[in-house]
Design an enzyme around this catalytic site. Structure first.
Site, PDB file in Angstrom:
ATOM      1  N   LYS A 295       6.282  -0.421 -13.985  1.00 18.66           N
ATOM      2  CA  LYS A 295       7.648  -0.910 -13.731  1.00 18.66           C
ATOM      3  C   LYS A 295       8.039  -1.897 -14.825  1.00 18.66           C
ATOM      4  CE  LYS A 295       8.411  -3.534  -9.993  1.00 18.66           C
ATOM      5  NZ  LYS A 295       8.639  -3.480  -8.534  1.00 18.66           N
TER       6      LYS A 295
ATOM      7  N   TRP B  70       2.468   2.874  -2.464  1.00 19.23           N
ATOM      8  CA  TRP B  70       2.112   3.759  -3.588  1.00 19.23           C
ATOM      9  C   TRP B  70       0.700   4.301  -3.395  1.00 19.23           C
ATOM     10  CZ3 TRP B  70       3.891   3.069  -9.293  1.00 19.23           C
ATOM     11  CH2 TRP B  70       5.289   2.951  -9.327  1.00 19.23           C
TER      12      TRP B  70
ATOM     13  N   ASP C 211      -4.828  -5.702  -5.949  1.00 16.57           N
ATOM     14  CA  ASP C 211      -3.702  -6.631  -5.817  1.00 16.57           C
ATOM     15  C   ASP C 211      -4.258  -8.040  -5.603  1.00 16.57           C
ATOM     16  OD1 ASP C 211      -0.453  -6.029  -4.985  1.00 16.57           O
ATOM     17  OD2 ASP C 211      -1.220  -8.065  -4.667  1.00 16.57           O
TER      18      ASP C 211
ATOM     19  N   ASP D  79      -7.070 -10.347  -9.487  1.00 19.39           N
ATOM     20  CA  ASP D  79      -6.042 -10.422 -10.519  1.00 19.39           C
ATOM     21  C   ASP D  79      -6.342  -9.342 -11.553  1.00 19.39           C
ATOM     22  OD1 ASP D  79      -4.482 -11.023 -12.720  1.00 19.39           O
ATOM     23  OD2 ASP D  79      -4.630 -13.187 -12.412  1.00 19.39           O
TER      24      ASP D  79
ATOM     25  N   GLY E  15       0.782  -1.238   0.000  1.00 20.10           N
ATOM     26  CA  GLY E  15       0.000   0.000   0.000  1.00 20.10           C
ATOM     27  C   GLY E  15       0.812   1.286   0.000  1.00 20.10           C
TER      28      GLY E  15
ATOM     29  N   ASP F  96       3.229  -0.791  -9.995  1.00 16.29           N
ATOM     30  CA  ASP F  96       4.533  -1.274  -9.534  1.00 16.29           C
ATOM     31  C   ASP F  96       4.497  -2.803  -9.559  1.00 16.29           C
ATOM     32  OD1 ASP F  96       7.061  -0.908  -8.399  1.00 16.29           O
ATOM     33  OD2 ASP F  96       6.289  -0.902  -6.344  1.00 16.29           O
TER      34      ASP F  96
HETATM   35  C1  LIG Z   1       6.417  -4.642  -5.588  1.00 10.50           C
HETATM   36  S1  LIG Z   1       4.812  -5.044  -5.047  1.00 10.50           S
HETATM   37  C2  LIG Z   1       4.004  -3.481  -5.028  1.00 10.50           C
HETATM   38  C3  LIG Z   1       4.428  -2.573  -3.899  1.00 10.50           C
HETATM   39  C4  LIG Z   1       3.546  -1.346  -3.824  1.00 10.50           C
HETATM   40  N1  LIG Z   1       3.775  -0.464  -4.961  1.00 10.50           N
HETATM   41  C5  LIG Z   1       3.803  -0.537  -2.557  1.00 10.50           C
HETATM   42  O1  LIG Z   1       4.371   0.551  -2.655  1.00 10.50           O
HETATM   43  O2  LIG Z   1       3.409  -0.980  -1.484  1.00 10.50           O
HETATM   44  C6  LIG Z   1       4.144  -5.818  -6.472  1.00 10.50           C
HETATM   45  C7  LIG Z   1       2.736  -6.355  -6.271  1.00 10.50           C
HETATM   46  O3  LIG Z   1       2.194  -6.782  -7.541  1.00 10.50           O
HETATM   47  C8  LIG Z   1       1.201  -7.740  -7.217  1.00 10.50           C
HETATM   48  N2  LIG Z   1       0.746  -8.485  -8.405  1.00 10.50           N
HETATM   49  C9  LIG Z   1       1.470  -9.359  -9.161  1.00 10.50           C
HETATM   50  N3  LIG Z   1       0.697  -9.873 -10.137  1.00 10.50           N
HETATM   51  C10 LIG Z   1      -0.535  -9.303 -10.008  1.00 10.50           C
HETATM   52  C11 LIG Z   1      -1.755  -9.425 -10.732  1.00 10.50           C
HETATM   53  N4  LIG Z   1      -1.875 -10.244 -11.798  1.00 10.50           N
HETATM   54  N5  LIG Z   1      -2.825  -8.699 -10.329  1.00 10.50           N
HETATM   55  C12 LIG Z   1      -2.726  -7.878  -9.250  1.00 10.50           C
HETATM   56  N6  LIG Z   1      -1.596  -7.725  -8.536  1.00 10.50           N
HETATM   57  C13 LIG Z   1      -0.510  -8.427  -8.903  1.00 10.50           C
HETATM   58  C14 LIG Z   1       1.898  -8.611  -6.167  1.00 10.50           C
HETATM   59  O4  LIG Z   1       0.942  -9.355  -5.429  1.00 10.50           O
HETATM   60  C15 LIG Z   1       2.649  -7.573  -5.341  1.00 10.50           C
HETATM   61  O5  LIG Z   1       1.943  -7.237  -4.168  1.00 10.50           O
END
Ligand SMILES: C[S@@+](CC[C@H](N)C(=O)[O-])C[C@H]1O[C@@H](n2cnc3c(N)ncnc32)[C@H](O)[C@@H]1O
Length: 250
Positions: A156, A57, A75, A91, A55, A116
């Site tokens: 990203k 961002w 997420d 998803d 959370g 991200d």
């Molecule tokens: C690096 S983290 C994000 C950190 C966030 N920006 C923060 O500042 O707290 C990447 C996130 O992408 C999510 N993610 C990966 N594939 C996904 C998908 N298909 N749908 C939704 N979220 C996904 C992961 O569960 C993970 O929590």
């Protein structure tokens, strides 16, 4: 505080800073640096944060869009409530999740999509980079679907094969596309962010009616990388770039 916490904080000033300012993740500073440089979120904007857990961002997006803005975070993982944001577990690549997002938006336009998003890393760089490319490309297609013309998209990416295809696909859909590497990214990281501004009313002719995913697939094919593995009789595993993920890989 534990000895380990002190050691990690000393090594990582962004982590220390994030904790002291109440951000849930050090990555909040990456978005802050993107914001400082490009002003991607304006007061009153409606923002979608794809891959928002835990959370950080989302917290920054709420601060920047202010009380007249709307922030929606999505997420696969549950995110603890963020004051001022609406959160969805789902998803982002599935239509049912987009339906939920549209219903939260109601009649409101979406001005900004920030992402991200990252796969669960395997530690094998080529695999992680290929999965990340697929995710970022999918998120670009989602952004194009939900953003208003003139809207902004941030995602990203990891340096590596196929990235140019993603940049081209973005340039076909936004008038201004720039790469940016925040100093808050870890030194060892090869991540970089694509900042795409001013969504065009329709994709440029060069995109020729293809989705960003089809364009990136075509780009990888032009590099000799198989994007749809074929059934091979000789048991040889082809080099695979973009492909569907199995649940296990996620
Ligand atoms: C690096 S983290 C994000 C950190 C966030 N920006 C923060 O500042 O707290 C990447 C996130 O992408 C999510 N993610 C990966 N594939 C996904 C998908 N298909 N749908 C939704 N979220 C996904 C992961 O569960 C993970 O929590």
């Amino acid at each position: 505080m534990s000895k380990r916490w002190y050691q990690e904080s000393r090594r990582d000033p962004w982590r220390r800073e994030a904790r002291s300012k109440g951000y849930r993740a050090r990555s909040a500073y990456k978005l802050k640096q993107i914001q400082d440089r490009f002003s991607v979120i304006r007061r009153g904007d409606n923002v979608l944060d794809i891959g928002c857990h835990p959370g950080g961002w989302t917290q920054v997006a709420v601060e920047e869009s202010g009380e007249n803005g709307l922030v929606i975070g999505v997420d696969l993982l549950a995110t603890s409530p963020v004051e001022g944001a609406r959160l969805i577990i789902g998803d982002a690549t599935e239509e049912s999740t987009l339906t939920q997002i549209r219903s939260l938006l109601g009649d409101e336009d979406l001005n900004v999509v920030i992402s991200d998003i990252s796969p669960r890393l395997t530690g094998r760089y080529d695999t992680d980079q290929a999965i990340s490319l697929e995710l970022s490309t999918t998120v670009l297609d989602v952004a194009i679907d939900v953003l208003i013309p003139g809207g902004t998209f941030v995602t990203k990416t990891f340096q590596g094969t196929g990235i140019e295809g993603l940049v081209e696909a973005a340039k076909d859909r936004f008038s201004n596309v720039q790469r940016f590497a925040p100093t808050a990214s870890r030194n060892s990281s090869s991540e970089t962010y694509l900042v795409c501004r001013n969504k065009l009313p329709s994709a440029r002719k060069r995109a020729a009616g293809r989705t960003a995913m089809q364009q990136v697939s075509d780009h990888l094919s032009s590099l000799g990388i198989v994007t749809e593995p074929e059934d091979l009789d000789d048991g040889v595993t082809p080099m695979v770039g973009l492909r569907r993920l199995s649940r296990k890989e996620e």
